[in-house]
Design a protein around this motif. Structure first.
Motif, PDB file in Angstrom:
ATOM      1  N   VAL A  46       0.836  -1.206   0.000  1.00 19.67           N
ATOM      2  CA  VAL A  46       0.000   0.000   0.000  1.00 19.67           C
ATOM      3  C   VAL A  46       0.869   1.253   0.000  1.00 19.67           C
ATOM      4  O   VAL A  46       0.594   2.221  -0.722  1.00 19.67           O
ATOM      5  CB  VAL A  46      -0.954  -0.013   1.212  1.00 19.67           C
ATOM      6  N   ALA A  47       1.945   1.251   0.813  1.00 19.71           N
ATOM      7  CA  ALA A  47       2.825   2.424   0.881  1.00 19.71           C
ATOM      8  C   ALA A  47       3.465   2.715  -0.477  1.00 19.71           C
ATOM      9  O   ALA A  47       3.507   3.871  -0.924  1.00 19.71           O
ATOM     10  CB  ALA A  47       3.901   2.194   1.945  1.00 19.71           C
ATOM     11  N   ILE A  48       3.965   1.674  -1.131  1.00 15.59           N
ATOM     12  CA  ILE A  48       4.574   1.852  -2.458  1.00 15.59           C
ATOM     13  C   ILE A  48       3.533   2.368  -3.451  1.00 15.59           C
ATOM     14  O   ILE A  48       3.806   3.276  -4.253  1.00 15.59           O
ATOM     15  CB  ILE A  48       5.174   0.520  -2.945  1.00 15.59           C
ATOM     16  N   THR A  49       2.342   1.802  -3.379  1.00 20.67           N
ATOM     17  CA  THR A  49       1.274   2.200  -4.299  1.00 20.67           C
ATOM     18  C   THR A  49       0.896   3.661  -4.104  1.00 20.67           C
ATOM     19  O   THR A  49       0.794   4.432  -5.079  1.00 20.67           O
ATOM     20  CB  THR A  49       0.040   1.300  -4.088  1.00 20.67           C
ATOM     21  N   VAL A  50       0.695   4.065  -2.855  1.00 16.60           N
ATOM     22  CA  VAL A  50       0.303   5.450  -2.566  1.00 16.60           C
ATOM     23  C   VAL A  50       1.389   6.412  -3.030  1.00 16.60           C
ATOM     24  O   VAL A  50       1.106   7.472  -3.620  1.00 16.60           O
ATOM     25  CB  VAL A  50       0.014   5.622  -1.058  1.00 16.60           C
ATOM     26  N   TRP A  51       2.645   6.064  -2.782  1.00 19.77           N
ATOM     27  CA  TRP A  51       3.770   6.930  -3.192  1.00 19.77           C
ATOM     28  C   TRP A  51       3.787   7.133  -4.703  1.00 19.77           C
ATOM     29  O   TRP A  51       3.900   8.260  -5.200  1.00 19.77           O
ATOM     30  CB  TRP A  51       5.078   6.317  -2.698  1.00 19.77           C
ATOM     31  N   LEU A  52       3.635   6.036  -5.457  1.00 21.49           N
ATOM     32  CA  LEU A  52       3.687   6.154  -6.913  1.00 21.49           C
ATOM     33  C   LEU A  52       2.454   6.861  -7.464  1.00 21.49           C
ATOM     34  O   LEU A  52       2.551   7.615  -8.447  1.00 21.49           O
ATOM     35  CB  LEU A  52       3.830   4.766  -7.531  1.00 21.49           C
ATOM     36  N   ILE A  53       1.311   6.633  -6.852  1.00 19.50           N
ATOM     37  CA  ILE A  53       0.105   7.353  -7.295  1.00 19.50           C
ATOM     38  C   ILE A  53       0.276   8.855  -7.052  1.00 19.50           C
ATOM     39  O   ILE A  53      -0.111   9.681  -7.894  1.00 19.50           O
ATOM     40  CB  ILE A  53      -1.139   6.813  -6.568  1.00 19.50           C
ATOM     41  N   TRP A  54       0.869   9.196  -5.908  1.00 17.31           N
ATOM     42  CA  TRP A  54       1.092  10.618  -5.610  1.00 17.31           C
ATOM     43  C   TRP A  54       2.058  11.240  -6.609  1.00 17.31           C
ATOM     44  O   TRP A  54       1.841  12.368  -7.079  1.00 17.31           O
ATOM     45  CB  TRP A  54       1.616  10.776  -4.188  1.00 17.31           C
TER      46      TRP A  54
END
Length: 699
Positions: A46-54
């Protein structure tokens, strides 16, 4: 030959159909998993996903987001969530590979006290290959663990010539085996529910004889020590319902197969340890190279028939995921054993063979959407397994959509005039503006999480010295495999996208056996297969060049493989020179030191290559062959009261109307001919009518 010699006395286990909506959960004591492991991997994903989406949001929101940019961000978010979780799982596998102990199966002096059946479900397979494997497996177990294992060949073959060849192969197999591991043969009269129905029939009729059953595929190989260790672990852990090994690919001859085999050997252990790390007691089942507690399976894993028509309704195609979930729902542990070696399988030799197999898997995984919607009591982890399987196929059309939306954005920016007087109160035009520096950062970040799992595999392989003194050779091998996989990935994306579209349109994949041991296809066949993919690559590249050369360069990783799909598929499917540089760089430990289970099976193939070839007319006119065939036939016809098997009824009618045996045989379809072979009474009527005149004419 007595019937007991062919099949043992039946010892039934009741295997009721399990409802998906109603259930009675009975958790086994001590079967809980460590929640922090799941939380760590899911949280990391989730952390990796949120970072890349941001990051992607910053790329697109320089001057506000247009509708197309919102669409691009939404599709990117779904895709990157899938990749982010896979990356977090690979990190867990990497750390577990470095710091958690490894073990290898060893033949302990402790005697087994349980009985295990090794099942070989087959469907129109090569008799030479399968029966040689059965002989090698049974011979090894007869010596290593006498009278603790029995082998059962469970045939669903529907081609008459292959069915009769199986009978010849069984005669030779039984004559060649020593005492200590009996081998039995059963060919079903009606192939209900495909492979799952084949296993169900075995459990319902003979399951009570065995504490465990160990499932092979037609191209599976397992060492005797591994088989014994699996049975020993089941004895030691009565709360475990299933243990799944992680089979390595073996026997690759083409460039494509060697690349896949290399990837499985180098990256597979890390990925497998990652899945085992977070799934723990809610592991998965991949349909073969796994041991199952028979009574638990009978009680808990009877598959329901899904409402509606195929491809989403009917019998469950990818049964293994569902069976694992049902076992876990009933309270049994389902474990993956990444520490256990000695488990192998052959892979497709060509890209086309992989696509054919993948089409069936795609339908099975998409059918799981209906299972997820209806199932109650299924654990969160098993639902995650289902979701991973579904997303592994939906990712391809989503990536293609992402490419098309990105192209639409670029076309809008390049060719469309700005709308100065829209409903928006702003006096400035609404341009889709993208920050190029941030876009490059997103590109490299995405590339990193795609490639780092390969790096993890290389590091673990070197540290564990997987190839002895040549361990460093894994590095150039990984570079070559990465190039090949990058070229092949767009072809798989196109093939999987086509499969998803076909399934959503209601097209059933049917039941097509995998082609094994292929030396590729004719160039014309490959060209027909990949013509649309090539055209797609040319169109995408042309459109990208019309936008700008820079955009075409960005698209090149996806378009290049499509443009060269035909030569790439053709040449990668050809047998590789075993002494050539590519073969040596992509070699695995098993290529240098073939496992005994594999080499012994190969050495026995010559003994089955010269089996006598018979057809149904031979059975009719040769009394000795007819008597031997009658002993092999399974007399169970799973028909309801008053139900008629149409192919058999038609065959009976043709027997009565045919003028001679040649006319009868030429007029029977494969289904009708198989029905005739499977019914001794109908066969006797054919013999009474035709055997005399035909025998006289042939003299």
């Amino acid at each position: 030959m007595s019937l007991t010699y062919i099949r043992p006395p039946e010892c039934p286990l009741h295997m009721p159909e399990q409802g998906l909506t109603g259930y009675a959960c009975a958790p086994v004591s001590g079967a809980r998993s460590r929640l922090w492991r799941k939380a760590a991997v899911i949280g990391g994903g989730v952390a990796i996903t949120v970072w890349l989406i941001w990051l992607m949001f910053d790329v697109l929101s320089v001057s506000g987001l247009t509708q197309l940019e919102w669409a691009l961000l939404a599709i990117f978010s779904i895709n990157i969530g899938w990749i982010g979780f896979a990356f977090a799982s690979s990190v867990a596998g990497f750390l577990a590979s470095l710091f958690m102990p490894r073990s290898k199966p060893t033949a302990s002096e402790a005697l087994l006290t349980t009985q295990t059946a090794i099942l070989f479900p087959i469907y129109n397979e090569s008799v030479t290959d399968v029966f040689a494997t059965v002989e090698a497996t049974a011979s090894a177990l007869a010596s290593a663990a006498p009278d603790r294992f029995e082998c059962f060949i469970l045939s669903d073959t529907v081609k008459p010539d292959i069915a009769l060849e199986e009978e010849e192969g069984f005669q030779k197999l039984r004559a060649a085996l020593p005492e200590g591991c009996r081998v039995y043969y059963r060919r079903r009269t009606i192939n209900l529910a495909r492979k799952a129905g084949n296993i169900d029939d075995f459990v319902s009729r003979w399951g009570g004889r065995y504490d465990h059953m160990l499932i092979f595929d037609a191209d599976s190989y397992m060492s005797a020590n591994t088989l014994i260790e699996l049975a020993r672990r089941m004895e030691a852990q009565p709360e475990v319902g299933l243990i799944q090994t992680i089979p390595k690919l073996i026997g690759g001859k083409s460039l494509f197969a060697r690349a896949q085999q290399f990837a499985g050997a180098v990256y597979g252990p890390v990925l497998g340890r990652g899945i085992s790390f977070w799934s723990q007691n809610e592991g998965n089942y991949w349909g073969h190279n796994a041991i199952i507690r028979t009574k638990a399976f009978a009680d808990a894993a009877g598959l329901p028939v899904m409402p509606g028509r195929a491809p989403f309704g009917g019998h469950i195609l990818s049964h293994d995921f569902v069976e694992a979930a049902l076992l876990r729902r009933a309270g049994w542990k389902v474990c993956i054993a990444p520490d256990l070696g000695g488990s192998y399988e052959e892979g497709p030799q060509t890209l086309i063979d992989l696509s054919i197999r993948d089409r069936r898997w795609c339908q099975g995984n998409l059918q799981h959407t209906a299972v997820l919607a209806r199932a109650r009591g299924i654990s969160f982890t098993n639902r995650l397994h289902f979701s991973i399987g579904i997303m592994s196929y939906l990712a391809s059309p989503l990536w293609l959509t992402l490419i098309l939306v990105g192209m639409a954005l670029s076309l809008q920016n390049r060719f469309l005039r700005p709308e100065y007087f829209s409903g928006d109160p702003s006096l400035t035009p609404s341009w889709p503006v993208i920050d190029p520096a941030l876009a490059l950062s997103v590109f490299f970040a995405t590339l990193a999480i795609l490639l780092l799992p390969k790096v993890f595999g290389v590091i673990v392989s070197v540290i564990h010295n997987e190839r002895g003194k040549r361990s460093w050779m894994v590095i150039p091998g990984a570079l070559i495999e990465t190039i090949i996989s990058a070229l092949v990935a767009p072809l798989l994306m196109a093939a999987q996208t086509a499969s998803v579209i076909a399934i959503l349109r209601g097209q059933d994949s049917g039941w097509v056996p995998q082609q094994r041991g292929s030396d590729g296809y004719r160039f014309a066949d490959v060209a027909r297969r990949h013509a649309l993919t090539t055209l797609m690559g040319v169109v995408l590249t042309g459109a990208a060049l019309a936008i700008s050369p820079v955009f075409a360069a960005w698209l090149l990783p996806a378009s290049l493989g499509m443009i060269f799909a035909i030569p790439l598929s053709y040449w990668s499917g050809k047998t590789l020179n075993a002494n050539g540089m590519l073969a040596r760089l992509l070699a695995t430990r098993e290529d240098f030191d073939p496992p005994e289970a594999f080499s012994q099976a190969l050495s026995r193939r010559d003994g089955y290559a010269a089996l006598s070839k018979h057809d149904a007319s031979d059975v009719v006119i040769a009394p000795d062959l007819a008597r031997r065939h009658a002993c092999m036939v399974d007399h169970v016809w799973p028909l309801g009261t008053g139900e008629v098997h149409v192919p058999l009824a038609v065959a009976e009618a043709k027997i009565a109307r045919a003028d001679n045996l040649q006319a009868l045989m030429s007029g029977l379809s494969d289904k009708e001919c198989m029905a005739l072979l499977n019914d001794p009474d109908a066969l006797m009527r054919a013999q009474a009518r035709f055997a005399g005149p035909v025998a006289t004419a042939g003299e």
